[in-house]
Design a protein around this motif. Structure first.
Motif, PDB file in Angstrom:
ATOM      1  N   GLU A 590      25.703   4.775 -10.374  1.00  0.00           N
ATOM      2  CA  GLU A 590      26.000   6.213 -10.335  1.00  0.00           C
ATOM      3  C   GLU A 590      27.459   6.495 -10.660  1.00  0.00           C
ATOM      4  O   GLU A 590      27.808   7.508 -11.246  1.00  0.00           O
ATOM      5  CB  GLU A 590      25.718   6.768  -8.938  1.00  0.00           C
ATOM      6  N   GLU A 591      28.309   5.573 -10.242  1.00  0.00           N
ATOM      7  CA  GLU A 591      29.737   5.749 -10.519  1.00  0.00           C
ATOM      8  C   GLU A 591      30.088   5.407 -11.959  1.00  0.00           C
ATOM      9  O   GLU A 591      31.254   5.399 -12.355  1.00  0.00           O
ATOM     10  CB  GLU A 591      30.578   4.887  -9.557  1.00  0.00           C
ATOM     11  N   GLY A 592      29.051   5.038 -12.725  1.00  0.00           N
ATOM     12  CA  GLY A 592      29.267   4.845 -14.154  1.00  0.00           C
ATOM     13  C   GLY A 592      29.537   3.419 -14.588  1.00  0.00           C
ATOM     14  O   GLY A 592      29.896   3.161 -15.730  1.00  0.00           O
ATOM     15  N   LEU A 593      29.380   2.463 -13.674  1.00  0.00           N
ATOM     16  CA  LEU A 593      29.603   1.064 -14.067  1.00  0.00           C
ATOM     17  C   LEU A 593      28.283   0.444 -14.508  1.00  0.00           C
ATOM     18  O   LEU A 593      27.322   0.425 -13.744  1.00  0.00           O
ATOM     19  CB  LEU A 593      30.166   0.263 -12.890  1.00  0.00           C
ATOM     20  N   ALA A 594      28.246  -0.068 -15.705  1.00  0.00           N
ATOM     21  CA  ALA A 594      26.992  -0.648 -16.210  1.00  0.00           C
ATOM     22  C   ALA A 594      26.923  -2.115 -15.807  1.00  0.00           C
ATOM     23  O   ALA A 594      27.291  -2.998 -16.565  1.00  0.00           O
ATOM     24  CB  ALA A 594      26.937  -0.509 -17.728  1.00  0.00           C
ATOM     25  N   LEU A 595      26.507  -2.338 -14.568  1.00  0.00           N
ATOM     26  CA  LEU A 595      26.495  -3.715 -14.063  1.00  0.00           C
ATOM     27  C   LEU A 595      25.072  -4.221 -13.933  1.00  0.00           C
ATOM     28  O   LEU A 595      24.215  -3.508 -13.404  1.00  0.00           O
ATOM     29  CB  LEU A 595      27.130  -3.744 -12.671  1.00  0.00           C
ATOM     30  N   PRO A 596      24.817  -5.468 -14.381  1.00  0.00           N
ATOM     31  CA  PRO A 596      23.472  -6.004 -14.135  1.00  0.00           C
ATOM     32  C   PRO A 596      23.330  -6.327 -12.658  1.00  0.00           C
ATOM     33  O   PRO A 596      24.341  -6.551 -11.977  1.00  0.00           O
ATOM     34  CB  PRO A 596      23.453  -7.292 -14.966  1.00  0.00           C
ATOM     35  N   MET A 597      22.099  -6.339 -12.166  1.00  0.00           N
ATOM     36  CA  MET A 597      21.879  -6.715 -10.763  1.00  0.00           C
ATOM     37  C   MET A 597      22.168  -8.221 -10.651  1.00  0.00           C
ATOM     38  O   MET A 597      21.662  -9.007 -11.441  1.00  0.00           O
ATOM     39  CB  MET A 597      20.425  -6.380 -10.405  1.00  0.00           C
ATOM     40  N   PRO A 598      23.027  -8.626  -9.700  1.00  0.00           N
ATOM     41  CA  PRO A 598      23.305 -10.067  -9.585  1.00  0.00           C
ATOM     42  C   PRO A 598      22.096 -10.839  -9.069  1.00  0.00           C
ATOM     43  O   PRO A 598      21.196 -10.246  -8.468  1.00  0.00           O
ATOM     44  CB  PRO A 598      24.435 -10.119  -8.555  1.00  0.00           C
ATOM     45  N   ARG A 599      22.102 -12.138  -9.303  1.00  0.00           N
ATOM     46  CA  ARG A 599      21.060 -12.978  -8.692  1.00  0.00           C
ATOM     47  C   ARG A 599      21.380 -13.088  -7.202  1.00  0.00           C
ATOM     48  O   ARG A 599      22.543 -13.156  -6.814  1.00  0.00           O
ATOM     49  CB  ARG A 599      21.071 -14.373  -9.322  1.00  0.00           C
ATOM     50  N   VAL A 600      20.336 -13.070  -6.385  1.00  0.00           N
ATOM     51  CA  VAL A 600      20.560 -13.138  -4.930  1.00  0.00           C
ATOM     52  C   VAL A 600      19.829 -14.361  -4.371  1.00  0.00           C
ATOM     53  O   VAL A 600      18.708 -14.669  -4.775  1.00  0.00           O
ATOM     54  CB  VAL A 600      20.044 -11.853  -4.237  1.00  0.00           C
ATOM     55  N   GLY A 601      20.480 -15.050  -3.470  1.00  0.00           N
ATOM     56  CA  GLY A 601      19.868 -16.228  -2.844  1.00  0.00           C
ATOM     57  C   GLY A 601      20.024 -16.205  -1.341  1.00  0.00           C
ATOM     58  O   GLY A 601      20.839 -15.458  -0.790  1.00  0.00           O
ATOM     59  N   VAL A 602      19.232 -17.050  -0.676  1.00  0.00           N
ATOM     60  CA  VAL A 602      19.278 -17.123   0.784  1.00  0.00           C
ATOM     61  C   VAL A 602      19.669 -18.538   1.189  1.00  0.00           C
ATOM     62  O   VAL A 602      19.207 -19.504   0.593  1.00  0.00           O
ATOM     63  CB  VAL A 602      17.879 -16.789   1.361  1.00  0.00           C
ATOM     64  N   MET A 603      20.526 -18.644   2.192  1.00  0.00           N
ATOM     65  CA  MET A 603      20.844 -19.963   2.730  1.00  0.00           C
ATOM     66  C   MET A 603      19.752 -20.371   3.696  1.00  0.00           C
ATOM     67  O   MET A 603      19.338 -19.582   4.553  1.00  0.00           O
ATOM     68  CB  MET A 603      22.173 -19.946   3.480  1.00  0.00           C
ATOM     69  N   ILE A 604      19.320 -21.605   3.567  1.00  0.00           N
ATOM     70  CA  ILE A 604      18.363 -22.128   4.538  1.00  0.00           C
ATOM     71  C   ILE A 604      19.175 -23.031   5.452  1.00  0.00           C
ATOM     72  O   ILE A 604      19.543 -24.145   5.092  1.00  0.00           O
ATOM     73  CB  ILE A 604      17.234 -22.932   3.838  1.00  0.00           C
ATOM     74  N   GLU A 605      19.493 -22.484   6.626  1.00  0.00           N
ATOM     75  CA  GLU A 605      20.339 -23.263   7.543  1.00  0.00           C
ATOM     76  C   GLU A 605      19.918 -23.095   8.998  1.00  0.00           C
ATOM     77  O   GLU A 605      20.571 -23.605   9.903  1.00  0.00           O
ATOM     78  CB  GLU A 605      21.819 -22.911   7.354  1.00  0.00           C
ATOM     79  N   VAL A 606      18.807 -22.381   9.191  1.00  0.00           N
ATOM     80  CA  VAL A 606      18.288 -22.158  10.533  1.00  0.00           C
ATOM     81  C   VAL A 606      16.840 -22.660  10.505  1.00  0.00           C
ATOM     82  O   VAL A 606      16.137 -22.418   9.521  1.00  0.00           O
ATOM     83  CB  VAL A 606      18.326 -20.642  10.853  1.00  0.00           C
ATOM     84  N   PRO A 607      16.373 -23.352  11.544  1.00  0.00           N
ATOM     85  CA  PRO A 607      15.014 -23.906  11.483  1.00  0.00           C
ATOM     86  C   PRO A 607      13.938 -22.878  11.120  1.00  0.00           C
ATOM     87  O   PRO A 607      13.023 -23.182  10.347  1.00  0.00           O
ATOM     88  CB  PRO A 607      14.802 -24.474  12.884  1.00  0.00           C
ATOM     89  N   SER A 608      14.045 -21.666  11.634  1.00  0.00           N
ATOM     90  CA  SER A 608      12.984 -20.687  11.327  1.00  0.00           C
ATOM     91  C   SER A 608      12.897 -20.432   9.827  1.00  0.00           C
ATOM     92  O   SER A 608      11.813 -20.189   9.288  1.00  0.00           O
ATOM     93  CB  SER A 608      13.237 -19.377  12.076  1.00  0.00           C
ATOM     94  N   ALA A 609      14.032 -20.514   9.133  1.00  0.00           N
ATOM     95  CA  ALA A 609      14.034 -20.268   7.686  1.00  0.00           C
ATOM     96  C   ALA A 609      13.324 -21.400   6.946  1.00  0.00           C
ATOM     97  O   ALA A 609      12.753 -21.194   5.873  1.00  0.00           O
ATOM     98  CB  ALA A 609      15.464 -20.106   7.186  1.00  0.00           C
ATOM     99  N   VAL A 610      13.330 -22.591   7.538  1.00  0.00           N
ATOM    100  CA  VAL A 610      12.618 -23.716   6.904  1.00  0.00           C
ATOM    101  C   VAL A 610      11.130 -23.384   6.854  1.00  0.00           C
ATOM    102  O   VAL A 610      10.472 -23.534   5.834  1.00  0.00           O
ATOM    103  CB  VAL A 610      12.830 -25.022   7.714  1.00  0.00           C
ATOM    104  N   TYR A 611      10.623 -22.883   8.005  1.00  0.00           N
ATOM    105  CA  TYR A 611       9.183 -22.614   8.073  1.00  0.00           C
ATOM    106  C   TYR A 611       8.795 -21.351   7.309  1.00  0.00           C
ATOM    107  O   TYR A 611       7.635 -21.118   7.052  1.00  0.00           O
ATOM    108  CB  TYR A 611       8.743 -22.533   9.540  1.00  0.00           C
ATOM    109  N   GLN A 612       9.774 -20.545   6.973  1.00  0.00           N
ATOM    110  CA  GLN A 612       9.457 -19.334   6.206  1.00  0.00           C
ATOM    111  C   GLN A 612      10.053 -19.408   4.806  1.00  0.00           C
ATOM    112  O   GLN A 612      10.241 -18.380   4.146  1.00  0.00           O
ATOM    113  CB  GLN A 612       9.997 -18.109   6.939  1.00  0.00           C
ATOM    114  N   ALA A 613      10.362 -20.628   4.390  1.00  0.00           N
ATOM    115  CA  ALA A 613      11.056 -20.770   3.103  1.00  0.00           C
ATOM    116  C   ALA A 613      10.263 -20.115   1.970  1.00  0.00           C
ATOM    117  O   ALA A 613      10.844 -19.484   1.082  1.00  0.00           O
ATOM    118  CB  ALA A 613      11.310 -22.235   2.807  1.00  0.00           C
ATOM    119  N   GLY A 614       8.936 -20.217   2.023  1.00  0.00           N
ATOM    120  CA  GLY A 614       8.106 -19.627   0.965  1.00  0.00           C
ATOM    121  C   GLY A 614       8.274 -18.112   0.941  1.00  0.00           C
ATOM    122  O   GLY A 614       8.528 -17.507  -0.104  1.00  0.00           O
ATOM    123  N   SER A 615       8.164 -17.497   2.125  1.00  0.00           N
ATOM    124  CA  SER A 615       8.279 -16.031   2.194  1.00  0.00           C
ATOM    125  C   SER A 615       9.647 -15.567   1.737  1.00  0.00           C
ATOM    126  O   SER A 615       9.795 -14.500   1.131  1.00  0.00           O
ATOM    127  CB  SER A 615       8.066 -15.542   3.617  1.00  0.00           C
TER     128      SER A 615
END
Ligand code: PEP
Ligand code: MG
Length: 756
Positions: A590-615
């Protein structure tokens, strides 16, 4: 009893050398247990003999002369069994050994308990009495309690005793004093210790030769004068609110300031060569001891007043001294708890090593040291910090050892190792421009972990294919307020630009845990399980949005930005984070900057994230495994606690299986997985990561050439085979030993010094 015990431990911590400490122990324990004799035997360095080191009751000529093997005498029995031995009539026991001159024949009842440190019997504590009657249960528990407390104090006194005082800091004997800790950052370094201590912590002040006695005296006198004025002012201010008898305390302070036993003695110590803060600490400790021994509770409590007075004086001395921090040409920074700011204060061209009593390999100071390529040893719990300012040290960051005033043969051996290391590094340097690919052609990009802006040159010139983890908290930590959007944009721009078109992964703010912001204090009982990482920034969207906007604006025209989210522990957190990232992106459009959406990633560093890695994987572009925290949370081992450091190992079968599960879950959704924890920089572990199908590795710049060497000497197929062999192993030691053997058989044994 608890009170007496507490007092004993406090006294022990103040003991200047081993003899003093042991003398105290035998006197006090004899007193408390009502025995007629109390003795301490300590293990010789060979660990097979125990020598009588102190006794209250046995003939003084026996000290140092009574020496028993593990299979000899009752002391040997206690040591071998590693449990208490309580006998009604010791001379009747088949293992009793009689030493003429000791006078022992008079004593019948015998109680011996082992003194155990790091699972080893380092000594035996014995009480005896004439009457043939077993010691009651209370005496046994008392001795066991004392012995358990003594182990660490003895180890500490052993080292500090050898370094005691001025003049004998360079003893003639050729023994090497070595303090053990954990490897913090690889490498070997030689230099001079410079002890840093937190402001106004009296006991952490080191002894240090005063450069100019008159100058030190003048500073001390100025501090006394300033404190005297302060106290008069305080007393005046309290006139209306405190009754006269309570205000008398201020008079006591004033009297002490004028007394010979306080200021006079301190001046003497300065004249004897110590600098003013060190001399002050000695006086305070001496007073503390006297007060602590007082039977009267009220008087005993007055020790706090002495400390208070000391702190006030110290504060004045420190303001004078703060400007004058001089760092030797080759500074080894030493402290109870070396912090990132202490490290940043040393001019970079003088800092050659770091030694910290607290912390471990994955503490952020160690990570910082690795990023700077400076050897570090962490968790050196036995280090006599107060005695080693200005001492010459060798820091072995591979084995986690610190040599204090090493004798020439140790120095020569380490010089040889350092030379070998330098030529090995030069050899590795030649790999810089060669591709990071396995023998059968699989490309495994190697990225660097960074977070320091001071000098990006080593990272840009390392041959790294990008930045796999930029820890944004470091720029936040070295300021005294949150950096603004434009300030952040400039910092991120430098990194993104330095590496473009190579990818750069900027992680959103991950404070909390052991990373505190001075201007955003968080007080919690369990900080690693508390308000940390994404939990804080989601609660403060204003901080998160500013940061994400700064990142996106910094990437304008470059297109190499990747955003990484730390500490995600469920899908809702990811939803909320993505919503904010999209909001920031929409605003910028909206402010007029033509920026592509960056790639986004998640750190897997908590056990619950291991079991939900697929989601999680389904909703983002990539996953990055943070093995430092994942290991800590899976194994329930604090990454900073030296006491449990032996249990912390990312090669634990549970960690390996968890990582494999993450890779497999991500594969279902066609998403790549990288590793950005310290495990990625361990050449032995890297084999397994390649075998698992991890697509890229990110590590500190110093580890990069070694890991590249492993990758280039291994086929993907062989890595798979090695992983399969490891997956049937149940113990971490077997896994590490197997991987080391494998590296050696493949002619890569030279890399092992860089391993755990
Ligand atoms: C990790 O936890 O593995 C990680 C890379 O993050 P940090 O060390 O900064 O917590
Ligand atoms: Mg982490």
């Amino acid at each position: 009893m608890l009170d007496t015990l507490r007092r004993l431990i406090q006294e022990l911590n103040l003991a200047r050398n081993l003899d003093q400490a042991l003398g105290l122990i035998v006197r006090r324990v004899k007193e408390i247990s009502g025995a007629e004799v109390c003795s301490v035997f300590l293990a010789e360095p060979d660990g097979r003999h125990y020598v009588l080191k102190a006794s209250d009751g046995l003939g003084p000529e026996s000290i140092g002369r009574i020496r028993l093997g593990r299979d000899e005498g009752l002391v040997g029995l206690v040591a071998r069994r590693a449990e208490p031995v309580n006998l009604e009539d010791a001379p009747l026991h088949p293992q009793f050994r009689y030493f003429p001159d000791s006078g022992e024949e008079r004593y019948h009842a015998f109680l011996g308990v082992p003194i155990i440190h790091h699972r080893e019997v380092v000594g035996v504590l014995v009480v005896q009495r004439t009457e043939a009657r077993v010691f009651d249960e209370e005496s046994v528990t008392l001795l066991v309690t004392v012995a358990a407390q003594l182990a660490g104090a003895i180890a500490h006194a052993e080292l500090s005793g050898e370094l005691n005082g001025y003049g004998d800091a360079h003893p003639a004997e050729e023994t090497s004093r070595v303090a053990r800790g954990q490897p913090g950052a690889p490498g070997v370094t030689f230099g001079t210790a410079r002890v840093r201590y937190p402001f106004a912590d009296i006991h952490a002040i080191p002894d240090r030769p005063g450069e100019d006695v008159d100058h030190e005296l003048a500073e001390f006198d100025a501090a006394v004068k300033a404190v005297r004025a302060e106290i008069a002012q305080l007393s005046q201010r309290m006139t209306d609110s405190l009754p006269a008898e309570e205000r008398a305390l201020f008079d006591v302070y004033a009297l002490m300031l004028d007394s010979d036993s306080f200021t006079g003695v301190t001046r003497e110590r300065i004249r004897a060569g110590n600098w003013a803060p060190g001399a002050l600490r000695q006086t305070i400790e001496e007073h503390e001891e006297v007060f602590r021994n007082m039977e009267n509770d009220y008087l005993r409590e007055r020790v706090e007043d002495i400390r208070d007075l000391g702190r006030r004086l110290l504060m004045h001395l420190q303001t004078e001294k703060a400007e004058e921090h001089t760092y030797p040409d080759k500074t080894i920074l030493v402290g109870e708890e070396v912090t990132a700011t202490m490290l940043a204060e040393v001019p970079q061209d003088r800092l050659v090593g770091v030694v910290s009593v607290r912390g471990s390999r994955t503490s952020h100071v160690a990570i910082l040291a690795r990023a700077l390529g400076i050897p570090a040893v962490m968790g050196v719990t036995e280090l006599p910090v107060g005695r080693i300012d200005d001492a010459e040290l060798i820091v072995d960051g591979y084995a986690g050892r610190v040599f204090i005033e090493p004798p020439p043969h140790v120095t020569a051996e380490y010089r040889r190792l350092a030379d070998e290391e330098a030529s090995f590094s030069a050899e590795l340097h030649e790999l810089r421009d060669l591709p990071s690919a396995t023998l059968d052609g699989t490309h495994i990009p190697l990225y660097v972990n960074t977070g320091l802006l001071a000098d990006l040159t080593p990272t840009t010139e390392s041959g790294a294919e990008g930045v796999g983890l930029y820890r944004t908290e470091f720029p936040f930590m070295i300021r005294n307020r949150f950096p603004g959007e434009e300030e952040q944009r400039r910092i991120y721009r430098q990194v993104l630009e330095a590496f473009a078109p190579r990818p750069v992964v900027l992680r959103t703010l991950d404070v909390g845990g052991d990373k505190a912001l001075p201007y955003f204090p968080i007080e919690e009982d369990n900080p690693f399980l508390g308000w940390r990482g994404i939990r804080i920034t989601l609660d403060h969207p204003e901080i998160f949005l500013v940061q994400v906007r700064a990142m996106m604006r910094a990437s304008e025209g470059l297109g190499n930005l990747n955003i990484l989210l730390p500490m995600i522990s469920d899908v809702a957190e990811l939803h909320d984070s993505l919503a904010l990232i999209h909001q920031a992106h929409d605003e910028l459009l909206e402010e007029g900057l033509a920026l592509p959406m960056p790639r986004v990633g998640v750190m897997i560093e908590v056990p619950s994230a291991v079991y939900q890695a697929g989601s999680l994987a389904r909703r983002v572009d990539f996953l990055s495994i943070g093995t430092n925290d994942l290991t800590q949370y899976l194994l329930a081992v604090d990454r900073n606690n030296p006491r449990v450091a032996d249990l912390y190992d990312s090669l634990h079968p549970a960690v390996i299986r968890a990582m494999l599960q993450v890779v497999e879950s991500a594969r279902v959704h066609g998403k790549p997985v990288s590793v950005c924890g310290e495990m990625a920089g361990d050449p032995a572990a890297a084999i397994l990561l390649v075998g698992m199908g991890i697509e890229s590795l990110s590590m500190s710049v110093a580890s990069l050439p070694r890991v590249k060497w492993v990758i280039r000497n291994l086929s993907r197929e062989r890595a798979n085979e090695i992983l399969s062999n490891v997956l049937v192993m149940e113990e971490v030691d077997d896994i590490r030993a197997y991987l080391h053997r494998t590296l050696e058989e493949a002619g890569m044994g030279g890399l092992l010094r860089a391993g755990k």
